[in-house]
Design an enzyme around this catalytic site. Structure first.
Site, mmCIF file in Angstrom:
data_model
loop_
_atom_site.group_PDB
_atom_site.id
_atom_site.type_symbol
_atom_site.label_atom_id
_atom_site.label_comp_id
_atom_site.label_asym_id
_atom_site.label_seq_id
_atom_site.Cartn_x
_atom_site.Cartn_y
_atom_site.Cartn_z
ATOM 1 N N ARG A 113 -0.416 -3.627 -10.103
ATOM 2 C CA ARG A 113 0.257 -4.575 -10.981
ATOM 3 C C ARG A 113 1.509 -3.911 -11.525
ATOM 4 N NH1 ARG A 113 -2.483 -7.579 -8.726
ATOM 5 N NH2 ARG A 113 -3.878 -9.233 -9.518
ATOM 6 N N GLU A 168 7.046 -10.231 -12.396
ATOM 7 C CA GLU A 168 6.633 -10.310 -10.995
ATOM 8 C C GLU A 168 7.801 -10.612 -10.064
ATOM 9 O OE1 GLU A 168 3.054 -10.714 -8.370
ATOM 10 O OE2 GLU A 168 4.298 -9.224 -9.326
ATOM 11 N N HIS A 170 4.804 -9.382 -3.444
ATOM 12 C CA HIS A 170 3.343 -9.431 -3.655
ATOM 13 C C HIS A 170 2.638 -9.950 -2.399
ATOM 14 C CE1 HIS A 170 0.196 -9.777 -7.128
ATOM 15 N NE2 HIS A 170 -0.341 -9.298 -6.022
#
Length: 342
Positions: free
Chosen positions: A253, A281, A300
């Site tokens: 993360r 993100e 991701h």
């Protein structure tokens, strides 16, 4: 002649819009329908304000088959599901939708975190090997030079023989990475405060303090869970002790890495990075991360995607079959381990 009683449990699909069509093939839906009494094409996107059809299915459901975007199972939702006994989650973490009320009700929970760990570990293995070979550097320089060059001299310090790789976190993914690294001529250091020396020996790694690991590894890969105590776990102090040319890999993360401290090390070219997750993100449009030649920035994608979702579906259906046969889950989720897991 009377009909035989159908003792199969009832089930209901519950996940975000569009997920079921990506997760389940016709074969998976047929297997789901064979194992349970269900409409394999009925998907509950919102259990807090369900349609009459979903509300009726929820009231009868003994098993919820969930994936990403599942509605949190609050007391109100569970009140509408009096027969619910199990949740089979066809993805990794269950923290988003499994609540304390689920444990209080004695609901059995399983997830396919193990299946989702494999593509992340494969991605990590590939980038470790490429980082030590300095592939990003070579590709960027080749593109710029477009002529004959003494690559042997320039890459004289590259290679994977007897390099040290540092793994931060013996999570499910971290352990899978360690397993995949075994066939290679690499030395592996591990930082994890919950792993003792005998367990490290079984894993085939050497325990190290965080700063020691960062100082002695050519590649540092982050696999710890996102918890309050792991926020900015890797920061300025750790970057300062890393040798020039060290590569940081983060597939965990973004919050585990202090990006404000990392950026100067990357823009100077002193360190390299493989960042599949960031904080936020999606980096701002003007972030230097997009243009740095020593950074591999991906959106991701290390976890399950494409046909890898079908692996999670297979594993979830295997768990559902165990439940139908009265067997315990092979990979149950325990309430006590959630505070220290992803």
């Amino acid at each position: 002649m009377p009909h035989a009683t159908d003792n199969r449990p009832t089930s209901l699909l519950a996940m975000g819009p569009g997920i079921a069509d990506r997760l389940l093939t016709d074969h998976h839906r047929a297997r789901l329908a064979a194992l349970t009494r269900t409409d394999p094409y009925l998907v509950a996107h919102d259990l807090t304000d369900p349609s009459p059809e979903v509300a009726a299915a929820l009231a009868e459901a003994e098993v919820l088959f969930t994936c990403w975007g599942a509605t949190p199972l609050t007391a109100e939702v569970l009140a509408a599901a009096p027969r619910l006994r199990a949740v089979v989650h066809a993805a990794g973490s269950v923290k988003h939708h499994i609540t304390d009320v689920c444990w209080e009700r004695g609901i059995a929970v399983t997830s396919t975190a193990g299946a989702n760990a494999l593509p992340v570990a494969e991605f990590t293995l590939a980038t470790i090997l490429l980082a030590n070979k300095r592939v990003l550097h070579s590709a960027d320089r080749y593109r710029a030079l477009r002529t004959q060059h003494d690559w042997l001299a320039e890459l004289d310090t590259s290679g994977n023989y007897r390099r040290t790789v540092g793994i931060i976190g013996a999570s499910r993914i971290g352990r899978r990475v360690i397993e995949l690294l075994r066939p290679f001529d690499l030395d592996v250091l591990l930082y994890d405060p919950y792993v003792d020396a005998p367990e490290a020996a079984r894993l085939g790694v050497r325990l190290a303090a965080l700063d020691e690991l960062c100082a002695n590894s050519s590649v540092v890969s982050v696999h710890a869970p996102q918890l309050p105590e792991t926020h900015h776990l890797v920061g300025a102090a750790q970057f300062a002790v890393m040798a020039d040319g060290t590569t940081l890999i983060n597939t965990a993360r973004g919050s585990l890495v202090d990006e404000a401290a990392l950026l100067p090390e990357l823009t100077s070219g002193r360190l390299h990075a493989v960042l599949d997750v960031t904080d936020p993100e999606v980096p701002p449009a003007d972030s230097p991360l997009y243009g740095l030649p020593n950074v591999l920035l991906t959106p991701h994608v290390a976890g399950s995607l494409g046909n890898e979702l079908h692996r999670m579906a297979d594993h979830a259906l295997d768990e559902l079959e165990r439940y139908v046969q009265g067997q315990p889950f092979a990979d149950p989720v325990r309430a006590g381990v959630l505070p220290h897991s992803a």
